[in-house]
Every structure is written in structure tokens, then in C-alpha cells.
Design an enzyme around this catalytic site. Structure first.
Site: not given
Length: 412
Positions: A60, A115
């Protein structure tokens, strides 16, 4: 992304997929299906360690700013320094979910999660389920197009016909990433693979084979088109009113175009029963029931694919009395036509090639790769591999990546 319902990892926050609101006590506790779905079937997992300040400064601020500036100067670097090129959006509006129909976006989420789990398990592809609270074609297209920079591909799922055709076509025109409506093309790829082997087993040539498809929705249209690409020339598609041909005055634009490619070529008209008489192949993607007396009129050594779930158009026990090769969409009978054989490997191959689209050639390559896996083991009860055959994903992805390069849509 983690996606392992059978062996979830454990982190400081608890089992994967189980947030703070999840509780051992829930309204359907004790039901194994609901127990498995508790808290959802997937979670996001970091791929880097953050053990201390140094790692944090790299992942970060301030380190991440360097990557951001590089991508701003050269957007193609997202292909190297973000998860985008390995991530697909699984998008639905909840209007055609499994065999349940229009149940809405909230109720569609368990299927879209499933899925995503399949993408990860069988293709190593990260997937994010996105259930849209709109059925408006323009709003769906605009929303997906605006989300596209976050993804390497778009898998459209469970969107009802005929809107699904326009949505896919226009997104393909707008975006430079693969857009794939699995209800259409996944079914078509696997059906073609199984049919290829069934034709070999029964000694038939595609050019002289008579095929009947019942159902002119998403799957029926796509199956018809891929069979034509594969060399089938005598093809009739039926809906509730019978054979789709241009002399009918009730056809949508999609059906009219399909008629010109199919029944208009041979002049076939009439009912499903009329065109089944003497047909070599029946492929059902419509639901409903085909009476046994109609199946009995098919040609010797017939091929019957009843793909409606959970109830095939022709029950396998009935079909076997009149057909040599029988397939369904169910896992409890031989020859399951299961989309999971196709879509994970197709996207894996497209991503490996950094493809800008999924072409007809890539779909045909996927079907050939699946069919070839059966090889000399081909029998009446084995015309398509199992989804758990470890060769499936690598074979499909390699074939698709090669086809992407051949078709000129690969960026590497």
C-alpha cells in the site's frame, strides 16, 4: 479468491466465506445444502503477506503509488501488476436462473457464487459474482461497460432471451476483453464435443446427418450455430409452435435469422413430431416432454440429448429403447453435458493469450479438445469426459489459446 466449499481455509477472521454475521444456528440448520451455503461459498484472500511495516509500505502507501503512476502512463501494465487479467465478472439480472426462471438478482446470488467457485476450481480463474437490480437492456449494457476496467473478461449468466443476444453482441462490440454468454456458448461447445464422438461411434458424417433441436432460446440458438460451423447442414430448430421457418409470421429477428440458416435451407416445416421422423439426432434444450412414440420414429442408431434439468425432455430409460447414444444434463446418468467442461478452460485459455475476444474458432477448438480426450475409450456411455477428469482444463485452455493466436485476437 478462495473457493473451496469442501475444505475452507481458516484465517483469523474464521473459516473462509463465513463473516461475523454467520452463526452455527441458522433458519435451515441441519440441512446439508443450507449448511454448506452458510456465509456464502467464496471469499477474497490476499496473495501477499503483510507481516510488518515494510510489507505494508510495498503493498500500500507509499509503494503502491509507483505502480499507479506507471499504469497511468501505460494502461497495458494492468496486465502485469493487477489481478485484472485473471479475473472475470459473472453478471446476471436473475431472469433465467437454472430451471427456476425469473427469480431476481438476490435469489440468483448462490448460483453466481457457485459459478465463481467453478471458475476457480476448474480453471484457476478468479471470478466476482455481480447480480444487477435491473432487467433493462440498456442499463445492463451500460453498467457492465462501466465495470469493465476492473476485469479481464465478462461471463454473462442466466439472462433471459432474446435480450441476452443483444446484450452480448453489443458488449462484444464495445469492449476489448472476452465477453461470453455461457448459457449459449458453454452449452454449445460441450454439446458439439459429445455429438462429434456420438457421430463417430455411429458411423455418421456431419454433412449427411439430420439434426433436430427443440428450443430456440439462448442455448438452442447457440447450439444450432455451432453445429452449422461444424459442418451439419440438415438442421431444424423447433419452438412451441413447431419448426422455425421464414414463412411463419411470428418470428423474432433472432428466430428469423436462424430460420434462414436452418429449415429454410432444407424446406422443412411442421411440428416437432414431423421432423423427428427419420432424424438422426435430437437435442433438447427446451424443457417439456417428447412422447416416446415420436422418439421411436427416429433413424436407427439414433442420438438423443435431452438436456433440460432436472427433467430431460426424453428420460434416459425411454431414450435407450430407441437410441444408441443418450446424453443428459444430469450427473446421475452417463454422458453429462455440463458447461463446466467448457467455460473455465475457455476463459483460462483466453486469459493466457490475453485475448481481446472469444471467437468462433476458439469455441470450435474447445469442442475438439474435449472430444479428443475421449479417444479410444469411446463407448455409448462415454462420449464426453467427466468434469473431474484432470486433463479437461489444460486441454481446453491450450486449444483455446492456440486458436486465439491463429484468429488474431491474442495480445501475447
Amino acid at each position: 479468491m478462495t473457493a473451496s466449499p469442501t475444505s475452507p481455509s481458516t484465517t483469523a477472521a474464521g473459516p473462509a466465506g463465513h463473516g461475523p454475521s454467520a452463526s452455527p444456528s441458522h433458519p435451515r440448520a441441519g440441512d446439508p445444502v443450507f449448511d454448506l451455503h452458510l456465509g456464502g461459498k467464496m471469499s477474497i484472500q490476499s496473495s501477499v503477506a503483510l507481516a510488518g511495516a515494510e510489507e505494508l509500505s510495498l503493498a500500500y502507501t507509499p509503494g503502491v503509488a509507483l505502480v499507479c503512476e506507471a499504469i497511468a502512463a501505460d494502461p497495458s501494465l494492468t496486465q502485469h501488476y493487477t489481478w485484472v487479467p485473471n479475473t472475470v465478472a459473472v453478471v446476471t439480472d436473475g431472469t433465467a436462473v437454472l430451471g427456476l426462471g425469473d427469480i431476481g438478482p438476490a435469489a440468483a446470488m448462490p448460483v453466481m457464487e457457485g459459478k465463481a467457485v467453478l471458475f476457480k476450481q476448474f480453471g484457476g480463474v478468479d471470478a466476482v459474482p455481480i447480480c444487477l437490480d435491473t432487467t433493462d437492456t440498456e442499463e445492463i449494457i451500460e453498467t457492465v461497460a462501466r465495470l469493465a476496467p476492473s476485469f479481464g473478461g465478462v461471463n454473462l449468466e442466466d439472462i433471459s432471451a432474446p435480450r441476452c443476444f443483444e446484450i452480448e453482441d453489443r458488449l462484444k462490440e464495445m469492449l476489448d476483453i472476452p465477453v461470453f454468454h455461457d448459457d449459449q456458448h458453454g452449452t454449445a461447445v460441450v454439446a458439439l464435443a459429445a455429438l462429434t464422438n456420438a457421430l463417430t461411434l455411429t458411423g455418421r458424417d456431419p454433412g449427411s446427418t439430420r439434426v433436430v433441436i427443440s428450443g430456440a432460446g439462448a442455448a438452442g440458438v447457440a447450439v444450432a450455430k455451432i453445429l452449422l460451423e461444424a459442418g451439419i447442414t440438415d438442421l431444424a430448430v423447433t419452438d412451441r409452435k413447431g419448426v422455425i421457418h421464414s414463412s411463419r409470421g411470428d418470428l423474432t429477428a433472432v428466430k428469423r435469422s436462424l430460420a434462414e440458416l436452418t429449415a429454410d435451407v432444407t424446406g422443412r416445416t411442421g411440428s416437432l413430431a414431423d421432423v423427428l421422423d427419420g432424424a438422426d439426432v435430437y437435442i433438447g434444450v427446451s424443457g417439456g416432454t417428447v412422447p416416446e412414440e415420436h422418439v421411436a420414429t427416429m433413424a436407427p442408431d439414433a442420438i438423443v440429448f435431452g438436456l433440460a434439468n432436472p427433467t430431460p425432455e426424453v428420460h434416459p430409460e425411454v431414450a435407450r429403447r430407441h437410441a444408441r447414444v443418450v446424453a443428459t444434463g444430469r450427473s446421475d446418468f452417463p454422458n453429462q453435458i455440463n458447461n463446466v467442461l467448457a467455460f473455465p478452460g475457455i476463459f483460462r485459455g483466453a486469459f493466457d493469450a490475453h485475448a481481446t475476444a472469444i471467437t468462433e474458432g476458439m469455441k470450435l477448438a474447445a469442442a475438439r479438445a474435449l472430444a479428443d480426450l475421449v479417444g479410444e475409450a469411446l463407448t455409448e456411455e462415454y462420449v464426453i469426459p467427466s468434469p473431474f477428469d484432470p486433463r479437461v482444463g489444460p486441454a481446453v485452455s491450450a486449444a483455446v489459446a492456440a486458436a486465439a493466436r491463429q484468429d488474431g485476437v491474442a495480445r501475447r
